[in-house]
Design an enzyme around this catalytic site. Structure first.
Site, short mmCIF file in Angstrom:
data_model
loop_
_atom_site.label_atom_id
_atom_site.label_comp_id
_atom_site.label_asym_id
_atom_site.label_seq_id
_atom_site.Cartn_x
_atom_site.Cartn_y
_atom_site.Cartn_z
N CYS A 73 0.83 -1.20 0.00
CA CYS A 73 0.00 0.00 0.00
C CYS A 73 0.87 1.25 0.00
CB CYS A 73 -0.92 0.01 1.22
SG CYS A 73 -0.04 0.04 2.79
N CYS A 77 3.17 1.63 2.93
CA CYS A 77 4.39 0.82 2.81
C CYS A 77 5.45 1.59 2.02
CB CYS A 77 4.08 -0.50 2.11
SG CYS A 77 2.83 -1.52 2.90
N ASP A 79 12.35 22.62 -32.00
CA ASP A 79 13.58 22.78 -32.76
C ASP A 79 13.25 22.43 -34.21
OD1 ASP A 79 16.37 22.97 -33.37
OD2 ASP A 79 16.46 20.78 -33.30
N ASP A 115 16.14 17.85 -30.36
CA ASP A 115 16.91 16.62 -30.52
C ASP A 115 18.41 16.77 -30.35
OD1 ASP A 115 17.39 18.00 -32.99
OD2 ASP A 115 18.05 16.07 -33.82
N ASP A 171 20.01 21.63 -27.82
CA ASP A 171 18.65 21.74 -27.27
C ASP A 171 18.59 21.32 -25.81
OD1 ASP A 171 17.40 22.56 -29.70
OD2 ASP A 171 17.57 20.50 -30.41
#
Length: 737
Positions: free
Chosen positions: A23, A26, A429, A612, A616
């Site tokens: 749960c 936990c 980009d 990419d 960037d």
């Protein structure tokens, strides 16, 4: 010594299995205990796989870290732990145990019910007592065998001074049996052994179905794990062939891949050619032709020919392992909704015990029937179980991550989907993002072979698409350079005996000659020596498939779009016109792109950055959320929150749609879980719910929440793709952006 993985910068990661967690409380207990250790950077526990990923420092204040302390800390909280290997085997074993327990309790419940019929029919006192004792003897082993799942968990928690959701359940089962046994010893007319065992029967059904539906939600991850071969055929130097298990295959080895075999680890083809099923990588059904020099990803399927390949990564560092890790991280992330659910679950035990005690005392003192008061308290203990609340967030996140994966999109953690659902602006980009990133050299002018060799030699040191295209266009011998530096967003520089060569955009290579830009929309790379122009190269690139349709889909959703590129204004303007994007910026450095993200954030916008390249990475990190194609540079993929494997730009609107739907389902699950408690708790306190009805209601609430989350897996996956033809565009591309 615990096995671990080197993450660089003095950090390592150890994956452990914690099979007893069940749960939100936990999770909080284990993560908090580890978080208090000075050497632990972060710990994330995945509830479905029972796997905890711990990132820790090798050295703290000059003292070497003993990784065994991590396991000892978890053990100190009362949870068993061991090295994580294959969660599927453990999951199958637990499911089998639960099913056997359900069968036993169902059999016991049915037999006790038969005995109870005689009691209800008016049996005499002696017969009634005998049937009660027989029922008690049938119920006892059922409670021991079937109730062990709750008793073991509850005892472990209490032994370490805490509680969890199994404590009140174990208490309820025990009290129900104890009250019935007391009545039997004192020749009472009524005993509730049938209700006690039926209660346990329904609780186990709920837990079993919960376990099965969790596995169903994680079916994409489990399916990926099954795609991994057990080993591969390794070729020796003298031509021998030896099958070795996956753990024994190391980079540099040569492996044979027959037609019909899956690729065991990441590799590069040395000889042979074949068709490869790449659906696991890009979500596309069309096979890809591979030959010598092409890369292979682990998990892909060799369809037609035999291949010999050189291993480039071990199994744990290969593509398939990375994908599985990303998908599990998506469920284990501490998103805002997840933190809310965990915090609510942490208050569960004290509140539930208080409600049960108040109900017991109230009905006992004011009703005068202490047996009835006990049964009502038992019903309250059971009906208030927060299983539904604990499931509200993680099951949606893992279903959403599986849906994204089937569309060729990897997500790093659940909070990324949460953030993606909030965006109002998308920055793109250009080269490698809006375009496919495979430009063609189409314009060289009158370049001498020696000059071309110099340019190709410099281009060989860069991963930028234009550099790779320039390098691929030259087949002659390349000059060697002792020192070559790449400046992200600018180009490549090499210092030689004759001067400094630069290959890149014009403002970098020829800073005193920027005005020479003639407005040509083609992407341009120039070569210079000490700032003097030697050659200019023009490139064409095509937009990504579905780019225009994807951008229209974003517009329909009301999302603003903008191109941020380091390319020349003419090239960026041409691409913007082609794709219908009104706002664009050109000649931007990596710092400028990150500043643009920061500026929009300062204005109150939530920005998605899609890029990419190395240049960037700062913008990807600065944005509210980020995406990168699988072809991106390593640093770009690491900085991005999402990585899409397919070439189609449809991945962007699809990820946004899925994230928004996931957020809606999480809110619905919260409403269902809270609404259930608002209705069920007063009913139980008022005495209108027996323990058995409470067990059915509690289990049903959990299943409703899981079933609601699974609706996402069956929804129509048609975010942005349109069956519209896309034509090539000769005027796009970018400089080294």
């Amino acid at each position: 010594m615990l096995a671990s993985r080197d993450l660089g910068q003095g950090l390592r990661q150890t994956d452990l299995s914690v099979p007893d967690v069940y749960c939100g409380a936990c999770i909080t207990t284990v993560e908090s205990a580890l978080g208090r250790l000075p050497q632990v950077e972060r710990a994330r526990l995945n509830l479905s796989s029972k796997r905890i990923a711990i990132v820790w420092r090798e050295e703290v204040e000059g003292v070497r870290t003993d990784p065994a302390d991590l396991a000892r800390t978890i053990l100190a909280t009362g949870y068993r732990t061991h090295l994580f290997a294959s969660g599927q085997d453990a999951s199958d074993a637990l499911r089998s145990q639960l099913i056997r327990a359900v069968a036993l309790c169902g059999f016991a419940s049915a037999n006790i019910m038969l005995l109870s019929v005689s009691v209800w029919s008016g049996a005499d006192a002696a017969t009634r007592d005998m049937f009660h004792w027989i029922s008690a003897m049938i119920a006892a082993p059922a409670l021991i065998y079937g109730g062990r799942f709750f008793y073991q968990s509850a005892w472990s928690a209490l032994k370490h001074g805490r509680t969890n959701m199994d404590v009140p359940i174990a208490l309820a089962i025990t009290l129900s049996y104890a009250v019935s046994l007391w009545e039997t010893i004192h020749h009472g007319e009524h005993a509730w052994f049938d209700a006690t065992v039926s209660l346990l029967f329904f609780l186990l059904i709920g837990r079993t179905l919960d376990h099965i539906m969790r596995d169903k939600a994680r079916s994409a991850i489990a399916g990926l794990a099954r795609l991994s071969p057990r080993g591969a055929t390794v070729l020796g130097e003298n031509g021998t062939r030896e099958y070795r298990p996956l753990a024994d295959i190391e980079p540099g080895m040569s492996i044979a891949i027959a037609a019909g075999d899956r690729v065991a680890v990441d590799a590069v083809v040395e000889s042979g050619s074949s068709d490869l099923d790449m659906s696991i990588v890009n979500g596309e059904s069309a096979p890809r032709r591979v030959a010598a020099g092409d890369s292979l990803q682990a998990g892909t399927l060799n369809l037609t020919g035999s291949l010999v390949a050189r291993v480039t990564a071990s199994a744990r560092d290969s593509f398939l392992s990375e994908v599985i890790s990303l998908m599990e991280a998506a469920e284990g992330g501490r998103a805002r909704y997840r933190r809310i659910a965990d915090r609510a679950a942490s208050y569960y035990s004290p509140v539930v015990h208080l409600l049960a005690l108040v109900s017991f005392l109230g009905w006992g003192f004011f009703g005068g029937d202490w047996k009835q008061a006990m049964l009502i308290a038992i019903a309250v203990l059971i009906i208030t179980c927060p299983c539904a609340l604990g499931l509200a967030v993680p099951v949606v996140q893992v279903v959403a991550a599986g849906r994204l994966f089937r569309h060729g999109i990897m997500v790093k953690e659940g909070s990324a989907m949460e953030r993606l659902a909030e965006i109002d602006t998308v920055l793109f980009d250009k080269t490698g993002t809006l375009t496919i990133g495979r430009p063609r050299l189409v314009e060289t002018g009158e370049v001498k072979p020696a000059t071309m060799a110099i340019a190709a030699g410099l281009a060989a040191h860069s991963r930028h698409p234009l550099s790779k295209a320039l390098h691929a266009a030259y087949s002659g011998p390349l000059p060697a350079y002792e020192t070559v530096h790449e400046i992200p967003g600018s180009g490549v520089e090499a210092k030689t005996g004759v001067g400094t060569y630069r290959l890149g955009n014009r403002r970098f290579a020829c800073p005193d000659d920027e005005g020479a830009d003639n407005g040509n929309a083609r992407s341009e790379v120039v070569l210079s020596l000490d700032g003097r122009l030697l050659a200019s190269f023009g490139f064409d690139d095509n937009p990504r498939a579905g780019a225009a349709a994807a951008l229209r889909s974003l517009s329909v959703r009301g999302l603003a779009q903008e191109i941020v590129s380091g390319d020349r204004a003419a090239a960026v303007s041409a691409m913007a016109d082609r794709l219908g994007i009104a706002n664009w910026s050109a000649d931007l450095s990596p710092k400028d792109k990150a500043a643009r993200c920061a500026s929009l954030t300062g204005e109150g916008h939530k920005v998605l950055m899609v890029g990419d390249g190395i240049n960037d990475a700062p913008a990807l990190a600065a944005a509210h959320v980020s995406m990168a194609p699988a072809t991106a540079a390593d640093i770009g993929r690491q900085a991005a929150d999402f990585v899409f494997m397919q070439e189609d730009l449809d991945a962007v609107p699809f990820a946004i749609e899925t994230s928004q739907q996931a957020g809606k389902l999480i809110r619905q699950n919260f409403a269902l879980a809270i609404g259930y408690n608002i209705i069920a708790v007063p009913i139980a306190i008022a005495g209108y719910a027996t323990p058995m009805i409470a067990a059915i209601a509690m289990s049903t609430s959990s299943l409703i929440v899981v079933a609601n989350a699974l609706r996402l897996a069956g929804s129509v996956e048609s975010a942005g793709r349109r069956n519209e033809p896309e034509t090539g565009f000769a005027g796009e591309g970018a400089q080294l952006t």
